[in-house]
Scaffold this motif. Structure first.
Motif, PDB file in Angstrom:
ATOM      1  N   TYR A  20       6.761  -3.659   3.913  1.00 13.48           N
ATOM      2  CA  TYR A  20       5.451  -3.494   3.285  1.00 13.48           C
ATOM      3  C   TYR A  20       5.575  -2.934   1.876  1.00 13.48           C
ATOM      4  O   TYR A  20       4.885  -3.393   0.951  1.00 13.48           O
ATOM      5  N   LEU A  21       6.452  -1.956   1.684  1.00 17.21           N
ATOM      6  CA  LEU A  21       6.594  -1.359   0.360  1.00 17.21           C
ATOM      7  C   LEU A  21       7.153  -2.354  -0.650  1.00 17.21           C
ATOM      8  O   LEU A  21       6.771  -2.333  -1.829  1.00 17.21           O
ATOM      9  N   ARG A  53       4.150  -4.429  -1.485  1.00 17.41           N
ATOM     10  CA  ARG A  53       3.162  -3.687  -2.277  1.00 17.41           C
ATOM     11  C   ARG A  53       3.631  -3.520  -3.725  1.00 17.41           C
ATOM     12  O   ARG A  53       2.838  -3.660  -4.657  1.00 17.41           O
ATOM     13  N   ARG A  54       4.911  -3.230  -3.916  1.00 15.77           N
ATOM     14  CA  ARG A  54       5.405  -3.116  -5.283  1.00 15.77           C
ATOM     15  C   ARG A  54       5.317  -4.455  -6.008  1.00 15.77           C
ATOM     16  O   ARG A  54       4.973  -4.512  -7.195  1.00 15.77           O
ATOM     17  N   GLY A  97      -4.560  -3.255  -1.398  1.00 18.66           N
ATOM     18  CA  GLY A  97      -3.119  -3.416  -1.459  1.00 18.66           C
ATOM     19  C   GLY A  97      -2.427  -3.059  -0.163  1.00 18.66           C
ATOM     20  O   GLY A  97      -1.292  -2.564  -0.163  1.00 18.66           O
ATOM     21  N   GLY A  98      -3.103  -3.282   0.971  1.00 22.19           N
ATOM     22  CA  GLY A  98      -2.475  -3.059   2.271  1.00 22.19           C
ATOM     23  C   GLY A  98      -2.441  -1.624   2.731  1.00 22.19           C
ATOM     24  O   GLY A  98      -1.655  -1.284   3.624  1.00 22.19           O
ATOM     25  N   LEU A  99      -3.294  -0.749   2.182  1.00 21.97           N
ATOM     26  CA  LEU A  99      -3.213   0.681   2.528  1.00 21.97           C
ATOM     27  C   LEU A  99      -3.634   0.976   3.967  1.00 21.97           C
ATOM     28  O   LEU A  99      -3.391   2.082   4.457  1.00 21.97           O
ATOM     29  N   TYR A 134       3.152  -6.705  -5.466  1.00 20.89           N
ATOM     30  CA  TYR A 134       1.725  -6.881  -5.733  1.00 20.89           C
ATOM     31  C   TYR A 134       1.292  -6.086  -6.965  1.00 20.89           C
ATOM     32  O   TYR A 134       0.623  -6.608  -7.861  1.00 20.89           O
ATOM     33  N   LEU A 135       1.706  -4.818  -7.023  1.00 23.00           N
ATOM     34  CA  LEU A 135       1.286  -3.963  -8.137  1.00 23.00           C
ATOM     35  C   LEU A 135       1.945  -4.349  -9.451  1.00 23.00           C
ATOM     36  O   LEU A 135       1.359  -4.165 -10.528  1.00 23.00           O
ATOM     37  N   LEU A 186      -2.857  -9.142   0.388  1.00 24.39           N
ATOM     38  CA  LEU A 186      -1.975  -8.205   1.076  1.00 24.39           C
ATOM     39  C   LEU A 186      -2.666  -7.458   2.210  1.00 24.39           C
ATOM     40  O   LEU A 186      -2.047  -7.171   3.241  1.00 24.39           O
ATOM     41  N   ASP A 187      -3.953  -7.116   2.062  1.00 20.79           N
ATOM     42  CA  ASP A 187      -4.646  -6.374   3.122  1.00 20.79           C
ATOM     43  C   ASP A 187      -4.635  -7.141   4.433  1.00 20.79           C
ATOM     44  O   ASP A 187      -4.233  -6.625   5.481  1.00 20.79           O
ATOM     45  N   PHE A 237       3.303   4.915  -0.816  1.00 16.35           N
ATOM     46  CA  PHE A 237       2.107   4.185  -0.420  1.00 16.35           C
ATOM     47  C   PHE A 237       1.063   4.178  -1.538  1.00 16.35           C
ATOM     48  O   PHE A 237       0.258   3.256  -1.650  1.00 16.35           O
TER      49      PHE A 237
END
Length: 931
Positions: free
Chosen positions: A168-169, A172-173, A628-630, A175-176, A88-89, A688
């Motif tokens: 992105y969100l 990210r979700r 995680g793409g932060l 991913y998590l 993701l990054d 985020f």
């Protein structure tokens, strides 16, 4: 045509500066790309190591052969394949570059046909390229075109940032919440700093954090390991020195016996090493070794003794962690992922600045162990000092940057330094090179020196995560580029052309700057040209690694050297990469309506950067840790900073032009943009970092990966520190490690077991635990060190199973190894790091076999697996060390008996497989090879 000779000179210099920069950089870029197309297939170790080094599930799609046929295949790579391969990054970096492509391509198509004629036709006769800028406007009515396009671009940027952030969100979700990430220890981990002494123990921490859903599973109390990391590093150094000494001795011995012929094979000494060839070196207590100083020792025997001593010293220290002072922080693992997110957001202590700020989802290889004892007030002080030093660097670095910008205008510089008047008489092409190429190159060199200092400052702030240090570097480096490259260069570039007027009448600086700011655009056009053509060309060619790829094989003598050279992908730091992209985005915004000629070159930058980093992320670069793409939300914030700066600049220019209606509308646009950023923060900022209690899939199910181990699917780069499943614990101790999930009324926190660790025990009225209670509770041991002690005993009990119980015992050992990996992951590496394997190449003489036997007698781990020292037996021929490709291709077995220390994709299952491939499983685990 200009009226005077001086004006004509300005025209010539401006145009020659632009054309010289364009053709020079285009020629370089063409050469770089042509060379890459040829070398890409000849040197895959330099240009595409990810195509064969990473595990197959994460390898990118193969590209066709040929000079250009691969380009179309690369561009058409589906997003799903890109995300699966790079994580993701890096994927979000590509999404940001795509955002730049879309925004500036659309605006270029709209703005260029409108603004260039509006600026050029029947307006002022400014010299050179300045005719194409807003500064050439004479008729105030024409400024409406600039205003309307500014509003359109502002609305487009705001819309696109919101759109991309929502996407992105979702990612990210996904991913998590993906099973392969959510089932890891990392997903349920909370780091708590600044713990008061009274609370800093297992009992109090459990009472505080066991109230969250599922309760606490395990706690790691951090400790001050003092000089143990240095001792471990010294052992590593001795192991590598021993490997080098023996490998070089094998080569010398091959040569020695080749000279004597095969008739003396039977007369070789017992050690197989001729006495005169035994390596020797001097040992002294000096911090820096000096020639002919110190006692002379036999190198092989010396390293044998030193490694044996250090092994005993380190093993004693690792067996007694309680002897080390406890620090003011702890890692707390919960039974449920959502509990960690809730605990990170709640107020946990009544005293201000206590047990805060808390961090979630820290991976073991992302920890900065030196910052484990930094308390909240100390962290604030450190951040203040870092801010002051960073500010000083940015301010004082403006001096050389300003000088570089002055060089970009020889005519203005010669007014300040009359002895440079002769430069104006040079041919226009040479003047163009001096003004258009040298300043941009000098600026790039100045900029490259800063990130090293900024990264050190960020680390000294007390940040506990390497990834957060990179994010801190990302902000520092952007503000440096923004202030010193964008603002200072703009102001100096604008003022330089009017410096004599400013000296004569200082009060005229406001009007003069407003009129001359657009004239600084030529420098930035050449700067963007340099970055888009020359910069990206150098990035894809990688000249230095290419040269080193031919030199390093001559310097790599041991199997470990060869493995490190051939088996590692280069890494990339987003903290310096992303600001170099966002600053071009800012420049594109800043000059979009002021000097629209910059727009095509900004588009070119984003097109080429996307193409190059799509290739390099897929086929070249790895990352040591994932966030995680932060970095993406921080890049968006930089876009808004550029947006506000551009809008303020437009307001100033409109005020100078006295275009009141346009000025009012531009102020309204600025206010709306500020409100949009406030709404952005209010809506998105909590998401985020934290997971929502109501997951999105309840409304609209996002893309979810397969949970199969063999298919890492959509998300592949999450750190897999164990699986942390209840099933794993059942395999070891009959019952799952889910005691904290049971009814609190049925269990109590007590001390039990031989290890003395705190356990959760059923309230059955019997104070002495039964055998089943102990089995269930012992993996429920909350203290990680006590849990490790118990698991070591469990492994030892199953070291020599009976034939009837062999399968059960092996299953117990495997499960125990997996849990051991989890338990040790959040201890300081020096507390569990085992002796590196002395990895020697197998040889025909028998030197390695003899040395390995001696090492085993000293309980020093050694192996010759996958390494071979070859020699053709001819006189004068050198031996060659070869390493089996299976050690590093497709994820590889790695160095025998050792685990990668910086691979975010290496988990408990990989560890068990790695150990079983390198040694007999039970034997290796009986030796406590846990890392």
């Amino acid at each position: 045509m200009s009226d005077t000779g001086e004006d004509q000179l300005g025209v010539d210099n401006s145009i020659s500066t632009f054309t010289s920069a364009l053709w020079f950089n285009a020629a370089l870029a063409g050469g770089f790309f042509s060379a890459f197309c040829v070398l890409r297939q000849l040197r895959p170790s330099v240009y595409s190591p990810r195509s064969y080094l990473v595990e197959k599930e994460r390898q990118p799609p193969p590209l066709p052969d040929g000079l250009l046929g691969w380009v179309w295949t690369l561009i058409r790579t589906p997003d799903k394949d890109v995300l699966r391969s790079v994580g993701l990054d890096r994927y979000m970096v590509l999404r940001f570059l795509r955002m730049g492509i879309v925004v500036f391509t659309l605006f270029t198509l709209v703005a260029i046909p409108i603004l260039i004629p509006v600026n050029l036709i029947d307006q002022l006769d400014s010299p050179g390229l300045n005719k194409l800028t807003m500064g050439n406007i004479r008729d105030p009515e024409r400024i409406w075109a600039h205003l309307i396009l500014a509003i359109v671009l502002s609305a487009g940027v705001i819309y696109y940032t919101f759109r991309e952030t929502r996407q992105y969100l979702v990612l990210r979700r996904s991913y998590l919440l993906s099973p392969e990430y959510a089932n890891t220890v990392t997903a349920r981990m909370l780091f708590v700093p600044s713990i008061p002494d009274r609370v800093n123990n297992i009992e109090h921490l459990v009472k505080i954090f066991n109230r969250f859903p599922g309760g606490v599973r395990r706690i790691w109390l951090t400790r001050n390991v003092k000089d143990l990391p240095d001792i471990v590093a010294e052992r590593q150094k001795h192991v590598m020195s021993l490997e080098s000494a023996i490998t070089k001795t094998i080569a010398a011995s091959y040569k020695h016996y080749a000279k004597k012929g095969d008739t003396e094979l039977e007369d070789r000494p017992e050690s197989r090493i001729p006495e005169k060839l035994r390596p020797k070196h001097r040992v002294s207590n000096l911090p820096i070794p000096l020639p002919f100083v110190g006692r002379k020792v036999d190198s092989i025997d010396y390293y044998h003794e030193e490694i044996e001593k250090l092994n005993e010293k380190i093993n004693d220290a690792q067996r007694s962690p309680e002897s080390y002072e406890q620090l003011s922080s702890a890692y707390i693992e919960f039974n449920q992922q959502i509990a960690a997110h809730m605990a990170a957001q709640c107020v946990t202590h009544s005293r201000e600045m206590t047990m805060a700020p808390r961090y979630i989802q820290i991976t073991p290889n992302d920890i900065i162990w030196e910052n484990m004892n930094v308390k909240s007030y100390e962290r604030l002080g450190r951040r203040g000092v870092s801010f002051l030093i960073t500010s000083a660097i940015i301010i004082f670095w403006a001096i050389p940057v300003a000088f570089v910008q002055l060089i970009a205008n020889i005519d203005s510089l010669s007014k300040i330094l009359p002895f440079l008047e002769g430069l104006k008489n040079l041919p226009s092409t040479l003047v163009g090179i001096i003004q258009g190429i040298l300043p941009a190159v000098a600026l790039a060199i100045l900029v490259a020196m800063v990130p090293i200092v900024f990264k050190y400052l960020s680390k000294q702030e007390g940040i506990p995560q390497k990834s957060m240090v990179d994010l801190s570097l990302l902000h520092k480096y952007f503000f440096f580029l923004f202030i010193d490259v964008v603002l200072v260069s703009t102001i100096v570039g604008g003022a330089a052309q009017a410096i004599s007027q400013i000296i004569g009448n200082p009060l005229s600086i406001i009007n003069i700057l407003a009129e001359s700011l657009p004239k600084a655009s030529t420098f930035f056009i050449t700067y963007v040209l340099l970055q888009s053509l020359n910069g990206t060309g150098q990035a894809i060619l990688r000249a230095v690694p290419l040269i080193l790829s031919y030199l390093l094989p001559f310097l790599s003598t041991t199997p470990r050297d060869i493995y490190m050279e051939k088996g590692k992908c280069p890494t990339i730091t987003l903290g310096t990469l992303i600001p170099s992209h966002t600053v071009i985005f800012v420049l594109g915004l800043l000059y979009s309506t002021i000097a629209p000629l910059i727009l095509p070159f900004v588009c070119l930058f984003f097109y080429l950067s996307y193409f190059i980093y799509l290739y390099q992320f897929l086929y070249l670069y790895e990352m040591e840790y994932e966030s995680g793409g932060l970095a993406f939300p921080r890049a968006i914030r930089h876009v808004y900073i550029g947006l506000f700066t551009w809008q303020l600049t437009m307001i100033g220019l409109l005020a100078i032009q006295k275009a009141i209606p346009q000025l009012v509308l531009m102020i309204i646009t600025l206010v709306v943009s500020i409100f949009s950023l406030a709404l952005y923060d209010k809506a998105f900022k909590p998401l985020f970092k934290y997971l929502p209690i109501q997951p999105e899939e309840d409304d609209k199910k996002p893309i979810a990966p397969s949970s199969e181990r063999g298919d890492r699917s959509f998300f592949s780069s999450g750190s897999k520190v164990g699986n942390g499943t209840e099933e794993d614990d059942k395999k070891v101790l009959t019952h799952g490690d889910s005691a904290a999930e049971q009814d609190d009324d049925q269990y109590s926190l007590t001390t039990g077991g031989e290890d003395g660790g705190l356990i959760l025990r059923r309230k059955n009225g019997n104070n002495s635990p039964t055998n089943n209670d102990y089995k269930r509770a012992s993996v429920g041991v909350l203290d990680a060190y006590s849990a490790r002690n118990y698991l070591q005993k469990r492994i030892h009990e199953n070291e020599h199973p009976s034939s009837s119980n062999e399968n059960v015992s092996q299953e117990m050992v495997i499960s125990s190894a997996r849990l051991m990996y989890e338990v040790e992951s959040y201890m300081h590496p020096s507390m569990y790091r085992k002796q590196p394997t002395v990895w020697l190449p197998e040889d025909d003489i028998g030197i390695t076999e003899h040395e390995m036997a001696k090492l085993r007698k000293l309980n020093i781990r050694t192996s010759n697996f996958g390494a071979l020292a070859e020699h053709d037996g001819k006189k004068g021929q050198k031996s060659r060390v070869k390493v089996d490709e299976s050690m590093y291709i497709n994820g590889g077995r790695g160095i025998p008996g050792e685990m990668p220390t910086n691979d975010p994709n290496f988990g408990a299952d990989d560890y068990v497989r790695h150990v079983s491939d390198s040694y007999a499983l039970v034997e290796s685990l009986a030796l406590n090879i846990a890392m």
